[in-house]
Design an enzyme around this catalytic site. Structure first.
Site, mmCIF file in Angstrom:
data_model
loop_
_atom_site.group_PDB
_atom_site.id
_atom_site.type_symbol
_atom_site.label_atom_id
_atom_site.label_comp_id
_atom_site.label_asym_id
_atom_site.label_seq_id
_atom_site.Cartn_x
_atom_site.Cartn_y
_atom_site.Cartn_z
ATOM 1 C CB CYS A 122 4.711 -7.345 -1.520
ATOM 2 S SG CYS A 122 6.336 -7.267 -1.165
ATOM 3 C CB SER A 124 10.486 -0.065 5.685
ATOM 4 O OG SER A 124 9.750 -0.564 5.943
ATOM 5 C CB CYS A 128 6.913 -1.006 -5.927
ATOM 6 S SG CYS A 128 8.397 -1.918 -4.940
ATOM 7 C CB CYS A 176 2.027 -3.661 -2.063
ATOM 8 S SG CYS A 176 2.244 -2.109 -2.285
ATOM 9 N N GLY A 236 7.425 2.312 -3.918
ATOM 10 C CA GLY A 236 8.588 2.035 -3.418
ATOM 11 C C GLY A 236 9.621 0.594 -2.710
ATOM 12 C CD GLU A 237 12.604 -2.914 -0.550
ATOM 13 O OE1 GLU A 237 11.587 -3.150 0.223
ATOM 14 O OE2 GLU A 237 13.471 -2.315 0.083
ATOM 15 C CB CYS A 243 0.809 0.147 6.161
ATOM 16 S SG CYS A 243 1.629 0.887 7.155
ATOM 17 C CB CYS A 256 4.972 7.803 5.691
ATOM 18 S SG CYS A 256 4.874 6.455 4.628
ATOM 19 C CD GLU A 275 -0.963 8.747 -3.652
ATOM 20 O OE1 GLU A 275 -1.304 9.139 -4.041
ATOM 21 O OE2 GLU A 275 -0.561 7.842 -2.889
ATOM 22 C CG ASN A 286 -4.588 -0.092 5.783
ATOM 23 O OD1 ASN A 286 -5.208 0.137 6.580
ATOM 24 N ND2 ASN A 286 -3.012 0.014 5.996
ATOM 25 C CG LEU A 295 9.197 -11.929 8.912
ATOM 26 C CD1 LEU A 295 10.128 -12.741 8.076
ATOM 27 C CD2 LEU A 295 9.051 -12.574 9.957
HETATM 28 N N1 SAH Z 1 9.095 -1.683 -0.075
HETATM 29 C C1 SAH Z 1 9.377 -1.142 1.331
HETATM 30 C C2 SAH Z 1 8.492 -0.399 1.523
HETATM 31 C C3 SAH Z 1 7.057 -0.242 1.822
HETATM 32 S S1 SAH Z 1 5.988 -0.849 2.071
HETATM 33 C C4 SAH Z 1 9.203 -2.283 2.582
HETATM 34 O O1 SAH Z 1 8.367 -3.568 2.341
HETATM 35 O O2 SAH Z 1 8.945 -2.366 3.634
HETATM 36 C C5 SAH Z 1 5.585 -0.661 4.010
HETATM 37 C C6 SAH Z 1 4.971 -1.337 4.436
HETATM 38 O O3 SAH Z 1 3.672 -1.305 4.575
HETATM 39 C C7 SAH Z 1 5.387 -2.326 4.453
HETATM 40 O O4 SAH Z 1 6.184 -3.197 5.890
HETATM 41 C C8 SAH Z 1 4.618 -3.498 4.246
HETATM 42 O O5 SAH Z 1 4.358 -4.929 4.444
HETATM 43 C C9 SAH Z 1 3.311 -2.741 4.181
HETATM 44 N N2 SAH Z 1 1.806 -2.951 3.136
HETATM 45 C C10 SAH Z 1 1.802 -2.869 2.222
HETATM 46 N N3 SAH Z 1 0.488 -3.173 1.746
HETATM 47 C C11 SAH Z 1 -0.184 -2.529 2.672
HETATM 48 C C12 SAH Z 1 -1.474 -2.794 2.997
HETATM 49 N N4 SAH Z 1 -2.429 -2.512 1.542
HETATM 50 N N5 SAH Z 1 -1.868 -3.209 3.761
HETATM 51 C C13 SAH Z 1 -1.164 -3.098 5.346
HETATM 52 N N6 SAH Z 1 0.274 -2.770 4.951
HETATM 53 C C14 SAH Z 1 0.899 -2.619 4.153
#
Ligand code: SAH
Length: 408
Positions: free
Chosen positions: A135, A210, A131, A138, A178-179, A358, A124, A107, A315, A240
Protein backbone atom coordinates in the site's frame (compact mmCIF):
# COMPACT_ATOMS: atom_id res chain seq x y z
CA UNK A 1 4.22 -6.05 -6.78
CA UNK A 2 1.02 -7.59 -7.99
CA UNK A 3 -1.43 -9.34 -5.74
CA UNK A 4 -0.84 -12.55 -7.65
CA UNK A 5 2.67 -12.58 -6.17
CA UNK A 6 1.39 -12.80 -2.59
CA UNK A 7 3.19 -15.75 -0.96
CA UNK A 8 1.44 -18.85 0.31
CA UNK A 9 -0.82 -18.74 3.31
CA UNK A 10 1.39 -19.89 6.10
CA UNK A 11 4.82 -21.21 6.89
CA UNK A 12 4.09 -21.98 10.53
CA UNK A 13 5.25 -25.47 11.43
CA UNK A 14 2.22 -27.64 12.09
CA UNK A 15 1.62 -29.02 15.51
CA UNK A 16 4.03 -31.85 14.88
CA UNK A 17 7.53 -32.24 16.28
CA UNK A 18 9.34 -28.98 16.78
CA UNK A 19 6.25 -26.75 16.59
CA UNK A 20 6.64 -23.77 18.92
CA UNK A 21 5.24 -24.57 22.35
CA UNK A 22 3.20 -21.41 22.83
CA UNK A 23 1.45 -21.98 19.51
CA UNK A 24 -0.06 -25.35 20.50
CA UNK A 25 -3.81 -25.66 20.99
CA UNK A 26 -5.14 -27.52 24.04
CA UNK A 27 -5.96 -30.64 21.99
CA UNK A 28 -2.44 -30.68 20.57
CA UNK A 29 -0.92 -30.36 24.03
CA UNK A 30 -3.18 -33.17 25.26
CA UNK A 31 -2.03 -35.41 22.40
CA UNK A 32 1.59 -34.70 23.24
CA UNK A 33 1.11 -35.27 26.98
CA UNK A 34 -0.67 -38.57 26.38
CA UNK A 35 1.99 -39.75 23.95
CA UNK A 36 4.61 -38.84 26.56
CA UNK A 37 2.82 -41.07 29.05
CA UNK A 38 1.38 -38.30 31.22
CA UNK A 39 -2.22 -37.88 32.37
CA UNK A 40 -4.39 -35.73 30.07
CA UNK A 41 -5.06 -33.10 32.75
CA UNK A 42 -1.45 -31.96 32.45
CA UNK A 43 -2.39 -30.32 29.15
CA UNK A 44 -4.64 -27.88 31.00
CA UNK A 45 -1.91 -27.12 33.53
CA UNK A 46 0.63 -26.52 30.80
CA UNK A 47 -1.76 -24.35 28.76
CA UNK A 48 -2.56 -22.26 31.84
CA UNK A 49 1.14 -21.67 32.46
CA UNK A 50 1.76 -20.68 28.85
CA UNK A 51 -1.28 -18.48 28.28
CA UNK A 52 -2.64 -17.56 31.70
CA UNK A 53 0.70 -16.95 33.41
CA UNK A 54 2.77 -16.34 30.28
CA UNK A 55 5.80 -18.17 31.72
CA UNK A 56 9.05 -17.70 29.86
CA UNK A 57 10.50 -21.16 30.45
CA UNK A 58 9.06 -24.63 30.95
CA UNK A 59 10.92 -24.76 34.29
CA UNK A 60 8.51 -22.21 35.68
CA UNK A 61 5.63 -24.72 35.40
CA UNK A 62 6.12 -25.79 38.99
CA UNK A 63 3.20 -28.19 39.26
CA UNK A 64 4.33 -30.17 36.22
CA UNK A 65 6.85 -32.97 36.99
CA UNK A 66 10.42 -31.96 36.02
CA UNK A 67 10.87 -34.89 33.62
CA UNK A 68 7.73 -33.95 31.69
CA UNK A 69 8.75 -30.28 31.62
CA UNK A 70 12.11 -31.22 30.22
CA UNK A 71 10.66 -33.52 27.58
CA UNK A 72 8.22 -30.77 26.63
CA UNK A 73 10.97 -28.16 26.28
CA UNK A 74 12.93 -30.55 24.09
CA UNK A 75 9.98 -31.43 21.88
CA UNK A 76 8.51 -27.96 21.51
CA UNK A 77 10.76 -24.92 21.88
CA UNK A 78 9.69 -21.56 23.22
CA UNK A 79 10.64 -18.76 20.88
CA UNK A 80 10.57 -15.75 23.18
CA UNK A 81 10.37 -12.20 21.94
CA UNK A 82 12.93 -9.94 23.56
CA UNK A 83 12.13 -6.34 24.37
CA UNK A 84 14.20 -4.12 22.14
CA UNK A 85 12.83 -0.68 22.77
CA UNK A 86 9.97 1.01 24.57
CA UNK A 87 9.03 4.56 23.66
CA UNK A 88 6.36 6.66 25.29
CA UNK A 89 4.70 9.45 23.32
CA UNK A 90 3.41 12.71 24.70
CA UNK A 91 -0.14 11.39 24.61
CA UNK A 92 0.78 8.27 26.58
CA UNK A 93 0.85 5.93 23.60
CA UNK A 94 3.69 3.44 23.91
CA UNK A 95 5.49 1.81 21.05
CA UNK A 96 7.03 -1.55 21.91
CA UNK A 97 9.65 -3.01 19.66
CA UNK A 98 10.38 -6.70 19.95
CA UNK A 99 13.06 -8.85 18.50
CA UNK A 100 12.16 -12.35 17.35
CA UNK A 101 14.35 -15.42 17.98
CA UNK A 102 15.81 -14.96 14.48
CA UNK A 103 16.61 -11.30 15.02
CA UNK A 104 13.67 -9.70 13.21
CA UNK A 105 12.19 -6.49 14.58
CA UNK A 106 8.43 -6.14 15.00
CA UNK A 107 6.32 -3.60 16.84
CA UNK A 108 3.19 -3.37 18.95
CA UNK A 109 1.53 -0.20 20.22
CA UNK A 110 -0.25 0.35 23.55
CA UNK A 111 -2.87 3.07 23.23
CA UNK A 112 -4.58 4.37 26.38
CA UNK A 113 -8.02 5.87 25.91
CA UNK A 114 -8.13 9.63 25.50
CA UNK A 115 -11.11 9.52 27.80
CA UNK A 116 -9.64 8.24 31.07
CA UNK A 117 -13.07 7.55 32.47
CA UNK A 118 -13.56 4.74 30.00
CA UNK A 119 -10.22 3.30 31.07
CA UNK A 120 -9.74 1.53 27.79
CA UNK A 121 -6.31 0.28 26.81
CA UNK A 122 -6.00 -0.83 23.21
CA UNK A 123 -3.12 -2.96 22.02
CA UNK A 124 -2.25 -2.88 18.34
CA UNK A 125 -0.34 -6.01 17.31
CA UNK A 126 1.66 -7.13 14.30
CA UNK A 127 0.91 -10.23 12.27
CA UNK A 128 3.95 -10.29 9.95
CA UNK A 129 7.50 -9.04 9.71
CA UNK A 130 7.00 -6.31 7.09
CA UNK A 131 4.15 -6.72 4.61
CA UNK A 132 3.69 -7.95 1.04
CA UNK A 133 0.80 -5.73 0.01
CA UNK A 134 2.66 -2.56 -0.90
CA UNK A 135 0.00 0.00 0.00
CA UNK A 136 1.55 3.24 -1.17
CA UNK A 137 0.73 5.31 1.91
CA UNK A 138 1.93 2.80 4.53
CA UNK A 139 5.36 2.81 6.18
CA UNK A 140 5.40 -0.95 6.79
CA UNK A 141 5.14 -1.49 3.03
CA UNK A 142 8.56 0.11 2.58
CA UNK A 143 10.10 -2.89 4.37
CA UNK A 144 8.72 -5.44 1.94
CA UNK A 145 7.68 -8.87 3.15
CA UNK A 146 9.92 -10.49 5.76
CA UNK A 147 7.98 -13.51 7.03
CA UNK A 148 4.78 -14.52 8.73
CA UNK A 149 4.70 -14.41 12.51
CA UNK A 150 3.87 -17.69 14.22
CA UNK A 151 0.81 -17.84 16.47
CA UNK A 152 3.21 -18.01 19.41
CA UNK A 153 4.84 -14.74 18.36
CA UNK A 154 1.47 -13.07 17.89
CA UNK A 155 0.16 -14.01 21.34
CA UNK A 156 3.45 -13.24 23.01
CA UNK A 157 3.18 -9.59 21.94
CA UNK A 158 0.00 -9.44 23.97
CA UNK A 159 1.37 -11.20 27.05
CA UNK A 160 4.54 -9.09 27.11
CA UNK A 161 2.67 -5.86 26.55
CA UNK A 162 0.36 -6.81 29.42
CA UNK A 163 3.36 -7.28 31.70
CA UNK A 164 4.89 -3.97 30.58
CA UNK A 165 1.65 -2.05 31.01
CA UNK A 166 0.92 -3.67 34.35
CA UNK A 167 -2.61 -4.35 33.15
CA UNK A 168 -4.41 -6.29 30.48
CA UNK A 169 -5.37 -4.47 27.32
CA UNK A 170 -9.14 -4.16 27.07
CA UNK A 171 -9.08 -4.25 23.26
CA UNK A 172 -6.86 -5.95 20.70
CA UNK A 173 -6.54 -4.70 17.14
CA UNK A 174 -4.59 -6.43 14.38
CA UNK A 175 -3.54 -3.14 12.82
CA UNK A 176 0.20 -3.29 13.39
CA UNK A 177 2.73 -4.51 10.87
CA UNK A 178 1.49 -6.92 8.24
CA UNK A 179 -1.72 -8.19 6.69
CA UNK A 180 -3.36 -10.57 9.18
CA UNK A 181 -5.44 -12.43 6.59
CA UNK A 182 -2.35 -13.11 4.50
CA UNK A 183 -1.16 -15.07 7.56
CA UNK A 184 -4.56 -16.69 8.03
CA UNK A 185 -3.57 -19.96 9.75
CA UNK A 186 -1.39 -18.32 12.37
CA UNK A 187 -3.89 -15.52 12.90
CA UNK A 188 -6.81 -17.87 13.56
CA UNK A 189 -4.65 -20.10 15.73
CA UNK A 190 -3.62 -17.03 17.76
CA UNK A 191 -7.28 -16.01 18.15
CA UNK A 192 -8.17 -19.48 19.41
CA UNK A 193 -5.33 -19.31 21.95
CA UNK A 194 -6.22 -15.81 23.12
CA UNK A 195 -9.92 -16.59 23.49
CA UNK A 196 -9.48 -19.90 25.32
CA UNK A 197 -10.88 -19.84 28.88
CA UNK A 198 -7.74 -21.53 30.26
CA UNK A 199 -5.62 -18.69 28.98
CA UNK A 200 -6.10 -14.97 28.59
CA UNK A 201 -9.79 -15.55 27.79
CA UNK A 202 -10.21 -12.48 25.60
CA UNK A 203 -13.71 -11.86 24.40
CA UNK A 204 -13.82 -11.93 20.59
CA UNK A 205 -15.99 -8.82 20.79
CA UNK A 206 -12.88 -7.00 22.03
CA UNK A 207 -10.73 -8.17 19.14
CA UNK A 208 -10.64 -6.57 15.69
CA UNK A 209 -8.92 -8.05 12.66
CA UNK A 210 -8.11 -5.38 10.09
CA UNK A 211 -7.58 -6.30 6.45
CA UNK A 212 -6.51 -4.44 3.33
CA UNK A 213 -9.17 -6.47 1.54
CA UNK A 214 -8.12 -10.09 1.02
CA UNK A 215 -11.50 -11.38 -0.05
CA UNK A 216 -10.45 -15.04 0.14
CA UNK A 217 -9.41 -14.50 3.77
CA UNK A 218 -12.61 -12.64 4.68
CA UNK A 219 -14.65 -15.51 3.22
CA UNK A 220 -12.56 -18.07 5.10
CA UNK A 221 -13.12 -16.21 8.37
CA UNK A 222 -16.82 -16.13 7.61
CA UNK A 223 -16.95 -19.85 6.84
CA UNK A 224 -15.05 -20.74 10.03
CA UNK A 225 -17.37 -18.53 12.06
CA UNK A 226 -20.47 -20.24 10.75
CA UNK A 227 -19.35 -23.60 12.19
CA UNK A 228 -20.77 -23.56 15.71
CA UNK A 229 -18.11 -23.66 18.39
CA UNK A 230 -15.33 -23.06 15.90
CA UNK A 231 -13.79 -19.97 14.45
CA UNK A 232 -13.58 -16.66 16.17
CA UNK A 233 -16.36 -14.12 16.18
CA UNK A 234 -13.94 -11.24 16.42
CA UNK A 235 -14.74 -7.99 14.63
CA UNK A 236 -13.60 -7.23 11.13
CA UNK A 237 -12.26 -3.93 9.86
CA UNK A 238 -11.73 -3.31 6.16
CA UNK A 239 -9.31 -0.68 4.94
CA UNK A 240 -11.32 0.77 2.09
CA UNK A 241 -9.42 4.02 1.57
CA UNK A 242 -10.98 4.94 -1.79
CA UNK A 243 -14.36 5.09 -3.51
CA UNK A 244 -13.26 4.29 -7.08
CA UNK A 245 -11.21 1.40 -8.43
CA UNK A 246 -9.10 3.87 -10.33
CA UNK A 247 -7.85 5.47 -7.11
CA UNK A 248 -7.78 2.27 -5.07
CA UNK A 249 -5.76 0.46 -7.75
CA UNK A 250 -3.23 3.24 -7.48
CA UNK A 251 -2.85 3.32 -3.69
CA UNK A 252 -3.57 -0.35 -2.83
CA UNK A 253 -2.31 -2.86 -5.42
CA UNK A 254 -4.42 -5.60 -3.81
CA UNK A 255 -7.41 -3.85 -5.42
CA UNK A 256 -6.33 -5.20 -8.80
CA UNK A 257 -6.95 -8.69 -7.48
CA UNK A 258 -10.13 -7.87 -5.53
CA UNK A 259 -11.71 -4.61 -6.64
CA UNK A 260 -14.09 -2.57 -4.54
CA UNK A 261 -17.26 -4.36 -5.70
CA UNK A 262 -15.82 -7.81 -4.84
CA UNK A 263 -14.59 -6.55 -1.49
CA UNK A 264 -17.92 -5.03 -0.54
CA UNK A 265 -19.75 -8.19 -1.62
CA UNK A 266 -17.55 -10.11 0.83
CA UNK A 267 -18.41 -7.57 3.53
CA UNK A 268 -22.08 -8.00 2.70
CA UNK A 269 -21.79 -11.80 3.00
CA UNK A 270 -19.92 -11.64 6.29
CA UNK A 271 -22.05 -13.03 9.14
CA UNK A 272 -22.47 -10.47 11.91
CA UNK A 273 -23.69 -11.22 15.40
CA UNK A 274 -26.53 -9.13 16.72
CA UNK A 275 -25.62 -5.46 16.97
CA UNK A 276 -22.19 -5.89 15.39
CA UNK A 277 -20.92 -3.84 12.47
CA UNK A 278 -18.11 -3.98 9.95
CA UNK A 279 -15.67 -1.13 10.44
CA UNK A 280 -14.42 0.58 7.30
CA UNK A 281 -11.12 2.38 7.69
CA UNK A 282 -10.56 5.32 5.37
CA UNK A 283 -7.11 6.92 5.37
CA UNK A 284 -7.54 10.53 4.31
CA UNK A 285 -5.07 11.49 1.60
CA UNK A 286 -5.24 15.11 0.49
CA UNK A 287 -6.26 15.53 -3.15
CA UNK A 288 -6.44 11.74 -3.61
CA UNK A 289 -9.55 10.41 -1.87
CA UNK A 290 -10.93 13.34 0.14
CA UNK A 291 -13.22 15.12 -2.32
CA UNK A 292 -16.91 15.87 -1.92
CA UNK A 293 -17.52 13.42 -4.75
CA UNK A 294 -15.78 10.69 -2.69
CA UNK A 295 -17.91 11.56 0.33
CA UNK A 296 -21.02 11.39 -1.85
CA UNK A 297 -20.11 8.00 -3.36
CA UNK A 298 -19.29 6.28 -0.08
CA UNK A 299 -22.81 5.88 1.40
CA UNK A 300 -23.99 4.14 -1.77
CA UNK A 301 -21.09 1.71 -1.63
CA UNK A 302 -21.82 0.80 1.98
CA UNK A 303 -25.59 0.45 1.55
CA UNK A 304 -26.90 -2.74 3.10
CA UNK A 305 -23.80 -3.36 5.23
CA UNK A 306 -24.19 -2.68 8.95
CA UNK A 307 -21.10 -0.55 9.26
CA UNK A 308 -19.25 2.39 10.65
CA UNK A 309 -16.51 4.42 9.05
CA UNK A 310 -13.30 5.57 10.72
CA UNK A 311 -11.58 8.44 8.96
CA UNK A 312 -7.84 8.27 9.64
CA UNK A 313 -5.90 11.43 8.81
CA UNK A 314 -2.82 10.22 6.93
CA UNK A 315 0.25 9.92 9.16
CA UNK A 316 3.34 11.00 7.34
CA UNK A 317 6.75 9.41 7.11
CA UNK A 318 9.72 10.06 4.89
CA UNK A 319 9.16 9.00 1.30
CA UNK A 320 5.74 9.06 -0.31
CA UNK A 321 4.23 12.20 -1.69
CA UNK A 322 0.98 12.29 0.18
CA UNK A 323 -0.35 15.05 2.38
CA UNK A 324 -2.79 14.97 5.23
CA UNK A 325 -5.87 17.01 4.26
CA UNK A 326 -6.54 20.14 6.33
CA UNK A 327 -8.69 19.50 9.43
CA UNK A 328 -11.50 21.50 7.83
CA UNK A 329 -11.58 19.17 4.80
CA UNK A 330 -11.73 16.10 7.02
CA UNK A 331 -14.56 17.59 9.03
CA UNK A 332 -16.60 18.51 5.99
CA UNK A 333 -16.02 15.02 4.56
CA UNK A 334 -17.38 13.66 7.83
CA UNK A 335 -20.34 16.06 7.72
CA UNK A 336 -21.33 14.95 4.23
CA UNK A 337 -21.28 11.33 5.36
CA UNK A 338 -23.25 12.18 8.49
CA UNK A 339 -25.85 13.92 6.40
CA UNK A 340 -26.24 10.63 4.51
CA UNK A 341 -26.75 8.79 7.83
CA UNK A 342 -23.36 7.07 7.86
CA UNK A 343 -21.90 6.43 11.33
CA UNK A 344 -18.55 8.13 10.87
CA UNK A 345 -15.77 9.03 13.28
CA UNK A 346 -12.45 10.83 12.91
CA UNK A 347 -9.59 8.91 14.47
CA UNK A 348 -7.12 11.23 16.13
CA UNK A 349 -3.50 10.30 15.44
CA UNK A 350 -2.01 8.70 18.53
CA UNK A 351 1.68 8.43 19.24
CA UNK A 352 2.68 10.17 16.02
CA UNK A 353 5.67 11.88 17.71
CA UNK A 354 7.27 8.44 18.15
CA UNK A 355 6.11 7.03 14.81
CA UNK A 356 3.57 4.82 16.54
CA UNK A 357 0.48 6.13 14.78
CA UNK A 358 -1.50 4.13 12.20
CA UNK A 359 0.66 3.02 9.33
CA UNK A 360 3.91 4.34 10.76
CA UNK A 361 5.29 1.04 12.02
CA UNK A 362 8.45 0.17 10.11
CA UNK A 363 11.01 -1.21 12.53
CA UNK A 364 14.11 -2.21 10.67
CA UNK A 365 16.52 -4.88 11.74
CA UNK A 366 19.84 -3.20 12.17
CA UNK A 367 22.53 -5.78 11.66
CA UNK A 368 25.13 -5.74 14.42
CA UNK A 369 23.57 -2.71 16.02
CA UNK A 370 20.90 -1.95 18.55
CA UNK A 371 20.45 1.57 17.30
CA UNK A 372 16.91 2.75 16.76
CA UNK A 373 16.05 3.95 13.24
CA UNK A 374 17.65 7.18 12.16
CA UNK A 375 14.30 8.82 11.52
CA UNK A 376 13.40 8.65 15.17
CA UNK A 377 14.66 11.80 16.82
CA UNK A 378 13.49 10.92 20.31
CA UNK A 379 15.25 7.60 20.13
CA UNK A 380 18.37 9.15 18.69
CA UNK A 381 18.89 11.50 21.54
CA UNK A 382 18.69 8.60 23.98
CA UNK A 383 20.65 6.18 21.86
CA UNK A 384 23.72 5.72 24.10
CA UNK A 385 21.75 4.49 27.12
CA UNK A 386 19.53 2.45 24.83
CA UNK A 387 22.48 0.67 23.40
CA UNK A 388 24.00 -0.30 26.72
CA UNK A 389 20.69 -1.41 28.23
CA UNK A 390 19.78 -3.44 25.17
CA UNK A 391 23.25 -4.93 24.92
CA UNK A 392 23.00 -6.06 28.53
CA UNK A 393 19.73 -7.77 27.62
CA UNK A 394 17.85 -5.25 29.72
CA UNK A 395 14.87 -3.15 28.93
CA UNK A 396 15.58 0.04 27.05
CA UNK A 397 13.04 2.64 28.01
CA UNK A 398 12.82 6.04 26.46
CA UNK A 399 10.31 8.34 27.98
CA UNK A 400 9.15 11.21 25.86
CA UNK A 401 6.18 11.93 28.06
CA UNK A 402 4.66 10.86 31.37
CA UNK A 403 3.20 7.41 31.96
CA UNK A 404 0.45 6.95 32.84
CA UNK A 405 -0.54 9.90 30.70
CA UNK A 406 -1.91 13.04 32.26
CA UNK A 407 -4.77 14.82 30.60
CA UNK A 408 -4.07 18.35 29.61
N1 SAH B 1 -2.97 -4.79 6.67
C1 SAH B 1 -4.05 -4.45 7.52
C2 SAH B 1 -3.63 -4.00 8.91
C3 SAH B 1 -2.47 -3.05 9.01
S1 SAH B 1 -2.73 -1.37 8.50
C4 SAH B 1 -4.95 -3.39 6.86
O1 SAH B 1 -4.60 -2.92 5.79
O2 SAH B 1 -5.99 -3.10 7.39
C5 SAH B 1 -3.85 -0.72 9.70
C6 SAH B 1 -4.58 0.54 9.23
O3 SAH B 1 -3.67 1.63 9.08
C7 SAH B 1 -5.27 0.38 7.88
O4 SAH B 1 -6.57 0.90 7.94
C8 SAH B 1 -4.43 1.24 6.95
O5 SAH B 1 -5.19 1.73 5.87
C9 SAH B 1 -3.97 2.33 7.89
N2 SAH B 1 -2.74 3.03 7.47
C10 SAH B 1 -1.67 2.52 6.86
N3 SAH B 1 -0.74 3.47 6.67
C11 SAH B 1 -1.24 4.62 7.20
C12 SAH B 1 -0.73 5.95 7.34
N4 SAH B 1 0.48 6.27 6.94
N5 SAH B 1 -1.52 6.85 7.95
C13 SAH B 1 -2.73 6.54 8.42
N6 SAH B 1 -3.25 5.30 8.34
C14 SAH B 1 -2.52 4.34 7.72
Amino acid sequence: MTAAAVPADSDFPRAGAGAPLRGLLPAELAAWVTAAGGPAYRAEQIFRWLHGQAVETADQMVNVPPALRQALAEAHPLRPLTTDLVQTARDGTRKLRWRTHDGRAIESVLIPDEDEERNRLTLCVSSQVGCALDCRFCATATLGFGRHLGADEIVEQIYRATALAGRRPTNLVFMGMGEPLHNYDNLTRALALLEHPWGAAFSPRRITVSTAGLVSGIDKLAAAKSVAGQGSSSNVAISLNATTDEVRDRIMPINKRWPIAALLEAARRFPLSHGRRVTFEYVMLGGVNDSDADADRLPGLLRGIPSKVNLIPWNGFAGPEFVRPPAERIRSFQERLRAASVAVYIRSPRGDDIDAACGQLAARTLEGSQRPPATDSAAQSAAPSTRSAAAAGGLATIRVGPWPPTTS
